[in-house]
Design a protein around this motif. Structure first.
Motif, mmCIF file in Angstrom:
data_model
loop_
_atom_site.group_PDB
_atom_site.id
_atom_site.type_symbol
_atom_site.label_atom_id
_atom_site.label_comp_id
_atom_site.label_asym_id
_atom_site.label_seq_id
_atom_site.Cartn_x
_atom_site.Cartn_y
_atom_site.Cartn_z
ATOM 1 N N ALA A 1 0.835 -1.206 0.000
ATOM 2 C CA ALA A 1 0.000 0.000 0.000
ATOM 3 C C ALA A 1 0.872 1.259 0.000
ATOM 4 O O ALA A 1 0.610 2.211 -0.748
ATOM 5 N N LEU A 2 1.940 1.244 0.820
ATOM 6 C CA LEU A 2 2.814 2.429 0.906
ATOM 7 C C LEU A 2 3.519 2.677 -0.433
ATOM 8 O O LEU A 2 3.772 3.823 -0.813
ATOM 9 N N GLN A 3 3.816 1.591 -1.138
ATOM 10 C CA GLN A 3 4.553 1.742 -2.402
ATOM 11 C C GLN A 3 3.622 1.998 -3.575
ATOM 12 O O GLN A 3 4.067 2.177 -4.702
ATOM 13 N N ASN A 4 2.335 2.012 -3.275
ATOM 14 C CA ASN A 4 1.347 2.109 -4.344
ATOM 15 C C ASN A 4 1.053 3.549 -4.747
ATOM 16 O O ASN A 4 0.146 3.814 -5.526
ATOM 17 N N GLY A 5 1.775 4.467 -4.151
ATOM 18 C CA GLY A 5 1.584 5.871 -4.517
ATOM 19 C C GLY A 5 0.449 6.552 -3.780
ATOM 20 O O GLY A 5 0.131 7.697 -4.046
ATOM 21 N N ALA A 6 -0.215 5.840 -2.806
ATOM 22 C CA ALA A 6 -1.252 6.496 -2.014
ATOM 23 C C ALA A 6 -0.546 7.455 -1.064
ATOM 24 O O ALA A 6 0.173 7.005 -0.176
ATOM 25 N N PRO A 7 -0.703 8.738 -1.224
ATOM 26 C CA PRO A 7 0.250 9.644 -0.588
ATOM 27 C C PRO A 7 -0.005 10.009 0.868
ATOM 28 O O PRO A 7 0.906 10.429 1.557
ATOM 29 N N ARG A 8 -1.257 9.832 1.361
ATOM 30 C CA ARG A 8 -1.514 10.381 2.704
ATOM 31 C C ARG A 8 -1.686 9.267 3.721
ATOM 32 O O ARG A 8 -2.660 8.511 3.671
ATOM 33 N N VAL A 9 -0.705 9.188 4.618
ATOM 34 C CA VAL A 9 -0.685 8.121 5.623
ATOM 35 C C VAL A 9 -1.018 8.728 6.983
ATOM 36 O O VAL A 9 -0.436 9.750 7.359
ATOM 37 N N VAL A 10 -1.945 8.097 7.679
ATOM 38 C CA VAL A 10 -2.233 8.520 9.056
ATOM 39 C C VAL A 10 -1.965 7.319 9.964
ATOM 40 O O VAL A 10 -2.363 6.197 9.658
ATOM 41 N N ILE A 11 -1.264 7.576 11.059
ATOM 42 C CA ILE A 11 -0.938 6.507 12.005
ATOM 43 C C ILE A 11 -1.605 6.843 13.326
ATOM 44 O O ILE A 11 -1.401 7.948 13.857
ATOM 45 N N LEU A 12 -2.388 5.930 13.842
ATOM 46 C CA LEU A 12 -2.995 6.143 15.146
ATOM 47 C C LEU A 12 -2.091 5.492 16.186
ATOM 48 O O LEU A 12 -1.909 4.272 16.183
ATOM 49 N N GLY A 13 -1.501 6.317 17.062
ATOM 50 C CA GLY A 13 -0.609 5.794 18.093
ATOM 51 C C GLY A 13 0.831 6.173 17.805
ATOM 52 O O GLY A 13 1.343 5.901 16.724
ATOM 53 N N ALA A 14 1.456 6.826 18.789
ATOM 54 C CA ALA A 14 2.848 7.265 18.607
ATOM 55 C C ALA A 14 3.788 6.455 19.486
ATOM 56 O O ALA A 14 4.747 6.973 20.036
ATOM 57 N N GLY A 15 3.512 5.147 19.624
ATOM 58 C CA GLY A 15 4.451 4.253 20.297
ATOM 59 C C GLY A 15 5.564 3.905 19.320
ATOM 60 O O GLY A 15 5.695 4.513 18.253
ATOM 61 N N PHE A 16 6.347 2.892 19.677
ATOM 62 C CA PHE A 16 7.501 2.573 18.824
ATOM 63 C C PHE A 16 7.084 2.100 17.438
ATOM 64 O O PHE A 16 7.666 2.503 16.442
ATOM 65 N N ILE A 17 6.047 1.256 17.369
ATOM 66 C CA ILE A 17 5.672 0.744 16.045
ATOM 67 C C ILE A 17 5.108 1.890 15.201
ATOM 68 O O ILE A 17 5.490 2.059 14.036
ATOM 69 N N GLY A 18 4.252 2.711 15.812
ATOM 70 C CA GLY A 18 3.705 3.869 15.078
ATOM 71 C C GLY A 18 4.826 4.774 14.589
ATOM 72 O O GLY A 18 4.833 5.223 13.428
ATOM 73 N N ALA A 19 5.799 5.030 15.443
ATOM 74 C CA ALA A 19 6.911 5.928 15.078
ATOM 75 C C ALA A 19 7.754 5.321 13.952
ATOM 76 O O ALA A 19 8.203 6.026 13.045
ATOM 77 N N GLU A 20 7.954 4.016 14.008
ATOM 78 C CA GLU A 20 8.765 3.379 12.956
ATOM 79 C C GLU A 20 8.018 3.347 11.622
ATOM 80 O O GLU A 20 8.618 3.523 10.559
ATOM 81 N N VAL A 21 6.710 3.160 11.678
ATOM 82 C CA VAL A 21 5.930 3.214 10.429
ATOM 83 C C VAL A 21 5.984 4.635 9.865
ATOM 84 O O VAL A 21 6.151 4.830 8.653
ATOM 85 N N ALA A 22 5.884 5.626 10.747
ATOM 86 C CA ALA A 22 5.967 7.028 10.285
ATOM 87 C C ALA A 22 7.322 7.276 9.622
ATOM 88 O O ALA A 22 7.414 7.917 8.565
ATOM 89 N N SER A 23 8.360 6.747 10.242
ATOM 90 C CA SER A 23 9.702 6.921 9.701
ATOM 91 C C SER A 23 9.800 6.298 8.302
ATOM 92 O O SER A 23 10.334 6.900 7.357
ATOM 93 N N ALA A 24 9.235 5.077 8.148
ATOM 94 C CA ALA A 24 9.269 4.412 6.832
ATOM 95 C C ALA A 24 8.452 5.220 5.814
ATOM 96 O O ALA A 24 8.893 5.430 4.671
ATOM 97 N N ALA A 25 7.278 5.678 6.227
ATOM 98 C CA ALA A 25 6.416 6.422 5.297
ATOM 99 C C ALA A 25 7.110 7.701 4.838
ATOM 100 O O ALA A 25 7.055 8.071 3.658
ATOM 101 N N ARG A 26 7.772 8.384 5.762
ATOM 102 C CA ARG A 26 8.471 9.620 5.383
ATOM 103 C C ARG A 26 9.635 9.316 4.445
ATOM 104 O O ARG A 26 9.886 10.062 3.502
ATOM 105 N N SER A 27 10.333 8.216 4.695
ATOM 106 C CA SER A 27 11.469 7.953 3.804
ATOM 107 C C SER A 27 10.983 7.537 2.416
ATOM 108 O O SER A 27 11.735 7.605 1.451
ATOM 109 N N LEU A 28 9.701 7.139 2.311
ATOM 110 C CA LEU A 28 9.125 6.884 0.982
ATOM 111 C C LEU A 28 8.499 8.161 0.415
ATOM 112 O O LEU A 28 7.854 8.135 -0.638
ATOM 113 N N GLY A 29 8.651 9.258 1.140
ATOM 114 C CA GLY A 29 8.191 10.560 0.645
ATOM 115 C C GLY A 29 6.696 10.795 0.810
ATOM 116 O O GLY A 29 6.117 11.671 0.161
ATOM 117 N N LEU A 30 6.057 10.030 1.702
ATOM 118 C CA LEU A 30 4.603 10.153 1.851
ATOM 119 C C LEU A 30 4.231 11.178 2.923
ATOM 120 O O LEU A 30 4.948 11.344 3.915
#
Ligand code: FAD
Length: 415
Positions: free
Chosen positions: A145-174
């Motif tokens: 899904a992240l690589q599919n060009g869907a540009p707006r990612v929302v993560i519910l929860g700022a624990g470690f997993i949420g933060a790491e997903v945010a980090s991955a999404a940002r490095s994919l430019g989302l």
């Protein structure tokens, strides 16, 4: 009295096929156990490493084959009967057997290490585009899904997993937004001061962090398109990732006679009560002598150490078993930074003793009474390992500070 298993060719059954299972198996064989060992796991895969799921697997740098701990040959050579895609559904303590979605499996000694699963978001929604992250299939789906060009990612929860997903999404430019119900991210893991400080990493890398707010409603035609937040704000959303913690996989043990609360309730030796039945890893709650309180840890190192410890206790027999003490160590990789923590976040004082947050490199000590009780590092791995040893050996605060040189109060070191 139960015999040590080494001399009696007893059959060990391990329910759950993750890290704790693997470490227990390795240690049993290393310790000379020559009886049968069986691993019963609900997943169709051999045991694999989960931390890369929210890091390199999400980024497309690793596949399932790269994260398997061991290949088939290892389990054959160590004479382990692998029951893949086999879900435990019940436990008969008196009969000493595990019920499964296939036949019942008899045991002499049992380790339960069924881990934890992501908590689902309480708002029911059939819309596509909503993800959790616990298993490799989740990571592959989210990655697609992240690589599919869907540009707006929302993560519910700022624990470690949420933060790491945010980090991955940002490095994919989302475009990335984190919605966090608590006032501070990572509060449960590292305490409010340091959690607040580390939240700046999101801003550094262009992720938007919203705190003290949650999701009120999810809108979309077939798939998620927009979220209404509890503060009235509406935000567009193509991918919604739920990262609001995990719950121990204990449902199958209800009615078994084992004590269940926030996990399988164990004594200090990780015994779940009846002789020869133990728990380890994310599913185990035990009184941790190092901090004088009961805890359940959802961390890699804890699962590895507990799996090993249970093997040693099985080898020693019920009467010879020893307590497990763990230092609650974990790490997280976010935006190219390594965060590490050891000890307890429940503290009277937190002080940066090396480096400074403005340099994105520091070590902080946590004090409880006159003891060093915890340590947090950002990009200071060696210093953290030293602090971990100090915590494990019960070092006094003043002596720990002396060893580190003098520190500055954390508030003076923030930007
Ligand atoms: C995405 C992700 C990232 C992580 N990153 C980090 C990190 O950076 N640092 C860190 O310290 N920790 C991290 N962790 C935590 C770490 O991976 C876990 O603490 C560790 O894997 C726990 O090991 P375990 O053996 O207790 O359970 P698991 O590895 O979860 O294994 C449990 C197994 O039991 C199986 N099972 C469940 N119920 C049943 C049943 N009824 N019958 C049979 N089998 C069953 C499950 O399918 C699973 O295979 C991360 C976890 C995840 C999910």
């Amino acid at each position: 009295m139960q015999n040590p298993i080494k001399s009696t060719n007893r059959r060990v059954v391990i329910v759950g096929g993750g890290l704790a299972a693997l470490r227990c198996t390795e240690e049993l064989r290393r310790g000379g156990h020559d009886g049968r060992i069986a691993i019963v796991t609900a997943e169709p895969h051999l045991p694999y490493d989960r931390p890369p799921l929210s890091k390199d697997v999400l980024l497309g740098k690793k596949e399932l084959g790269d994260v398997l701990y061991r290949d088939d040959a290892f389990y054959r050579e160590h004479q382990v009967d692998m029951y893949l895609s086999r879900r435990a559904t019940g436990l008969r303590i008196r009969e000493r057997e595990v019920l499964t979605n296939g036949s019942a499996i008899a045991f002499d000694d049992l380790l339960i290490c069924t881990g934890a699963s992501p908590r689902p978001f309480p708002l029911k929604s059939d819309l596509e585009g909503i993800y959790t992250l616990g298993r490799v299939e989740d990571a592959l789906r989210l990655r697609a899904a992240l690589q599919n060009g869907a540009p707006r990612v929302v993560i519910l929860g700022a624990g470690f997993i949420g933060a790491e997903v945010a980090s991955a999404a940002r490095s994919l430019g989302l475009e990335t937004t984190i919605v966090n119900l608590a006032a501070t991210p990572l509060e449960r893991a590292v305490g409010p001061e340091m959690g607040g400080m580390l939240s700046a990493l999101h801003a550094d890398h262009g992720a938007r962090l919203l705190c003290s707010v949650s999701i009120e409603e999810i809108f979309g035609q077939g798939r998620v398109e927009e979220l209404l937040l509890t503060n009235g704000e509406r935000i567009p959303c193509d991918i919604l990732v739920i990262g609001i913690g995990s719950a121990p996989n204990i449902g199958w043990l209800e009615g078994s006679g084992l004590e269940l609360a926030n996990g399988i309730v164990c004594d200090a030796t990780l015994s779940a009560g009846p002789p020869g039945i133990y728990a380890a890893g994310d599913v185990a709650w035990w009184p941790n002598g190092l901090f004088g309180r009961g805890m359940r840890c959802e961390q890699w190192t804890n699962a590895a150490e507990q799996g090993r410890h249970v093997a040693r206790n099985m080898l020693a027999g019920h009467e010879g078993r020893t307590p497990f003490v763990g230092s609650n160590y974990f790490w997280s990789d976010q935006y190219g930074h390594r965060i590490q923590f050891a000890g307890s976040e429940v503290a009277d004082e937190v002080k940066i003793v090396k480096g400074a947050f403005e340099n994105r490199r520091f070590l902080a000590y946590y004090r409880k009474g006159d003891q060093l009780c915890g340590a947090l590092a950002l990009n200071e791995p060696k210093a953290l390992m030293l602090a971990k040893q100090q915590i494990e050996t019960g070092t006094r605060w003043d002596l720990a500070l002396e060893a580190m040189g003098h520190g500055v109060p954390w508030s003076a070191a923030t930007t």
